[in-house]
Scaffold this motif. Structure first.
Motif, PDB file in Angstrom:
ATOM      1  N   HIS A 433      51.911   9.360   0.106  1.00  0.00           N
ATOM      2  CA  HIS A 433      50.941  10.200   0.578  1.00  0.00           C
ATOM      3  C   HIS A 433      51.742  11.112   1.263  1.00  0.00           C
ATOM      4  O   HIS A 433      51.708  12.610   1.092  1.00  0.00           O
ATOM      5  CB  HIS A 433      49.812   9.775   1.292  1.00  0.00           C
ATOM      6  N   ILE A 434      52.562  10.724   2.216  1.00  0.00           N
ATOM      7  CA  ILE A 434      53.354  11.986   3.111  1.00  0.00           C
ATOM      8  C   ILE A 434      54.313  12.499   2.393  1.00  0.00           C
ATOM      9  O   ILE A 434      54.652  13.551   2.589  1.00  0.00           O
ATOM     10  CB  ILE A 434      53.696  11.215   4.233  1.00  0.00           C
ATOM     11  N   LEU A 449      65.464  18.795  -3.343  1.00  0.00           N
ATOM     12  CA  LEU A 449      65.171  17.585  -2.735  1.00  0.00           C
ATOM     13  C   LEU A 449      64.410  16.655  -3.540  1.00  0.00           C
ATOM     14  O   LEU A 449      63.269  17.108  -4.192  1.00  0.00           O
ATOM     15  CB  LEU A 449      64.364  17.979  -1.134  1.00  0.00           C
ATOM     16  N   VAL A 450      64.802  15.230  -3.433  1.00  0.00           N
ATOM     17  CA  VAL A 450      64.264  14.321  -4.190  1.00  0.00           C
ATOM     18  C   VAL A 450      63.237  13.381  -3.575  1.00  0.00           C
ATOM     19  O   VAL A 450      63.683  12.964  -2.497  1.00  0.00           O
ATOM     20  CB  VAL A 450      65.474  13.560  -4.850  1.00  0.00           C
ATOM     21  N   PHE A 451      62.188  13.148  -4.042  1.00  0.00           N
ATOM     22  CA  PHE A 451      61.317  12.460  -3.795  1.00  0.00           C
ATOM     23  C   PHE A 451      60.717  11.146  -4.715  1.00  0.00           C
ATOM     24  O   PHE A 451      60.927  11.372  -6.045  1.00  0.00           O
ATOM     25  CB  PHE A 451      59.787  13.074  -3.289  1.00  0.00           C
ATOM     26  N   ASP A 452      60.370   9.807  -4.330  1.00  0.00           N
ATOM     27  CA  ASP A 452      60.165   8.769  -5.160  1.00  0.00           C
ATOM     28  C   ASP A 452      58.785   8.968  -5.713  1.00  0.00           C
ATOM     29  O   ASP A 452      58.605   8.337  -6.837  1.00  0.00           O
ATOM     30  CB  ASP A 452      60.570   7.583  -4.517  1.00  0.00           C
ATOM     31  N   GLU A 453      57.967   9.649  -5.138  1.00  0.00           N
ATOM     32  CA  GLU A 453      56.567   9.364  -5.627  1.00  0.00           C
ATOM     33  C   GLU A 453      56.500  10.250  -6.744  1.00  0.00           C
ATOM     34  O   GLU A 453      56.998  11.272  -7.235  1.00  0.00           O
ATOM     35  CB  GLU A 453      55.550  10.043  -4.502  1.00  0.00           C
ATOM     36  N   SER A 454      55.652   9.530  -7.948  1.00  0.00           N
ATOM     37  CA  SER A 454      55.628  10.039  -9.361  1.00  0.00           C
ATOM     38  C   SER A 454      54.863  11.569  -9.288  1.00  0.00           C
ATOM     39  O   SER A 454      55.467  12.270 -10.064  1.00  0.00           O
ATOM     40  CB  SER A 454      54.954   9.202 -10.145  1.00  0.00           C
ATOM     41  N   LEU A 455      54.064  11.890  -8.496  1.00  0.00           N
ATOM     42  CA  LEU A 455      53.445  13.059  -8.245  1.00  0.00           C
ATOM     43  C   LEU A 455      54.272  14.133  -7.761  1.00  0.00           C
ATOM     44  O   LEU A 455      54.427  15.117  -8.367  1.00  0.00           O
ATOM     45  CB  LEU A 455      52.172  13.072  -7.356  1.00  0.00           C
TER      46      LEU A 455
END
Length: 515
Positions: A433-434, A449-455
């Protein structure tokens, strides 16, 4: 139940209970974007088109016609998309779920089919027949410019807090209690008990009878949950409504048992899984608590002993302690850092509270008007510490953070600060969520920038699987559930560095007193 506004000298309804809607109106209500997902996401995530397309496709069709017999949904894991939200910055977790849209729309269709809707509405009338037990948490539809969620909270303030104060004229003692992990613990078979009566639902010919709407709801929820019979998904108004079916039936059972004990001098207000019990005789109160605990066992639910409170100070206890504390102390300072430290101190004493969210909202409205901000990194450190320990504030904390980061003098400094922030949140596992809100901040200057969350991957333009479609036989049906549909690309293109008040503010016209 409705929420009225008498400020102009005449009564004007601000909301209406979902039970006042026709079956067609109820269907449209549940298919709204904010009914499908009632937790905070950036405004470029939209579900309305996806839901509308599935609604059209499933009209006059049955979801069972699209199930692969050897690969049924209740045999598959991760049908819903789960966003694990840390509850306390430590070891508590709340799984927020984006329900599989095919199962969601199918369940909406079943619930709002005319005969089923009539059964449900009549049953709720039976739940509410005891005038001494009031359910005040039925989902509402806004009749004003406010969102449904805002009117729901406003209704809480009017119906629970204000009614509690009024009841101090009649009662000397207030007992407050709630249920432990209510949504995660509800026994799904009890939904059929609620709508059709336990004895009738458990008769041999009625168990699994698909003609009973209670069984249909149970089947859909177990399809969403790997066949499990304990727990309903959290994160939608539809599931709030299903929870009210079970809790409403529990109210009926509680009422009958209280009457069998010949207890007459009491009043109970229930808002979802929170109970306020008003009595004049403490022994009556203790017996009612015991009755509630015994009734809840059948539903897979139990009382939370750490949150059970007994007091003879009815007015004081009618108002949330965090709100009273905030009202009685200095709330701001001319100096921004001192202002935020006041809020930080309140967060330490009353974590994840409504008054904390309201105070951060006021701070956001204040700094949004600043052209420049001194000591921004210091303020960033304070707001990150607040968000780290208070996950309910992720959205408003991110809005404040966006303004502070924007005030830094270079993209290099912004990136450097971000990596420190990301490193801090990486200490908490499963913070999808964050991540979603941090990405909202950095999309304007650091899209790589890379984030793991699928959304997050979807918002970054990557292919990402959100829901398990392996159980669906029709390729045409599968195509309707392309995750790309939930991204508003025009909105995404127009993202600005600073998150506006409109993006995160719940109330557009009401004061923070409603928190």
């Amino acid at each position: 139940m409705s929420n009225d506004d008498q400020s102009t000298g005449m009564t004007r309804r601000k909301s209406q209970s979902i039970l006042e809607l026709t079956h067609d109106e109820a269907r449209q209500f549940f298919l709204k974007d904010e009914s499908y997902c009632n937790f905070d996401l950036p405004q470029y995530f939209v579900f309305s088109q996806l839901l509308a397309d599935i609604d059209t496709y499933l009209t006059d069709k049955n979801i069972s016609d699209f199930k692969i017999k050897d690969n049924l949904p209740n045999q598959l894991d991760k049908l819903n998309h789960i966003i694990l939200n840390n509850k306390d910055g430590k070891y508590g977790w709340r799984p927020l779920q984006l329900i599989h849209p095919a199962l969601y729309v199918s369940l909406v269709h079943q619930i709002t089919e005319l005969s089923n809707w009539e059964i449900i509405c009549i049953r709720f009338l039976e739940f509410n027949k005891d005038s001494k037990i009031k359910c005040l948490s039925m989902p509402v539809e806004s009749l004003s410019e406010e969102k449904d969620k805002a009117e729901q909270i406003s209704s809480w303030w009017h119906a629970v807090e204000q009614k509690s104060i009024e009841l101090s004229l009649e009662f000397d003692c207030l007992i407050q209690l709630d249920l432990t992990d209510c949504y995660a613990s509800i026994y799904t078979h009890s939904i059929a008990w609620a709508l059709h009566g336990k004895e009738f639902a458990k008769q041999k010919g009625n168990r699994g009878n698909k003609k009973l709407i209670g069984n249909t709801i149970d089947d859909h929820i177990r399809d969403m949950s790997y066949g499990q019979t304990n727990g309903i998904p959290q994160g939608s108004v539809l599931m709030d409504f299903v929870a009210e079916m079970v809790l409403g039936y529990a109210d009926l059972c509680i009422s009958e048992k209280i009457q069998s004990h010949l207890i007459e001098d009491y009043y109970i207000l229930r808002y979802r899984d929170d109970y306020r019990i008003f009595v004049n005789n403490t022994r009556d109160g203790e017996n009612i608590v015991k009755i509630i605990a015994e009734i809840m066992i059948d539903f897979g639910l139990k009382l939370n002993p750490s949150k059970t409170k007994v007091s003879d100070k009815v007015i004081r206890e009618s108002i949330k302690s965090d709100k009273l504390h905030w009202m009685g102390k200095k709330q701001k300072d001319r100096n921004l850092q001192k202002h935020l430290l006041i809020i930080h101190n309140h967060a330490s004493e009353f974590p994840n509270s409504g008054s904390l969210s309201a105070s951060l909202s006021e701070f956001h409205k204040r700094i949004i008007r600043y052209n420049s901000i001194e000591d921004a990194v210091t303020l960033i450190s304070i707001i990150i510490d607040i968000a780290f320990n208070n996950p309910k504030t992720y959205a408003i904390s991110s809005a404040i953070l966006s303004k502070l980061i924007d005030s830094l003098n270079s993209d290099e400094k912004k990136r450097e600060t971000f990596h420190k922030i990301k490193k801090r949140f990486d200490k908490i596992p499963n913070t999808g969520h964050i991540q979603i809100w941090l990405q909202r901040i950095y999309l304007s200057f650091a899209k790589d920038l890379v984030f793991d969350e699928s959304l997050c991957r979807l918002a970054a333009g990557e292919k990402s699987s959100i829901w398990n479609l392996d159980w669906i036989s029709s390729d045409d049906f599968k195509k309707l559930m392309d995750p790309e549909k939930i991204i508003d690309h025009e909105c995404l293109k127009e993202v600005v560095p600073v998150i506006s008040v409109q993006e995160v503010e719940l109330f557009m016209s009401k004061s923070k007193m409603y928190y």
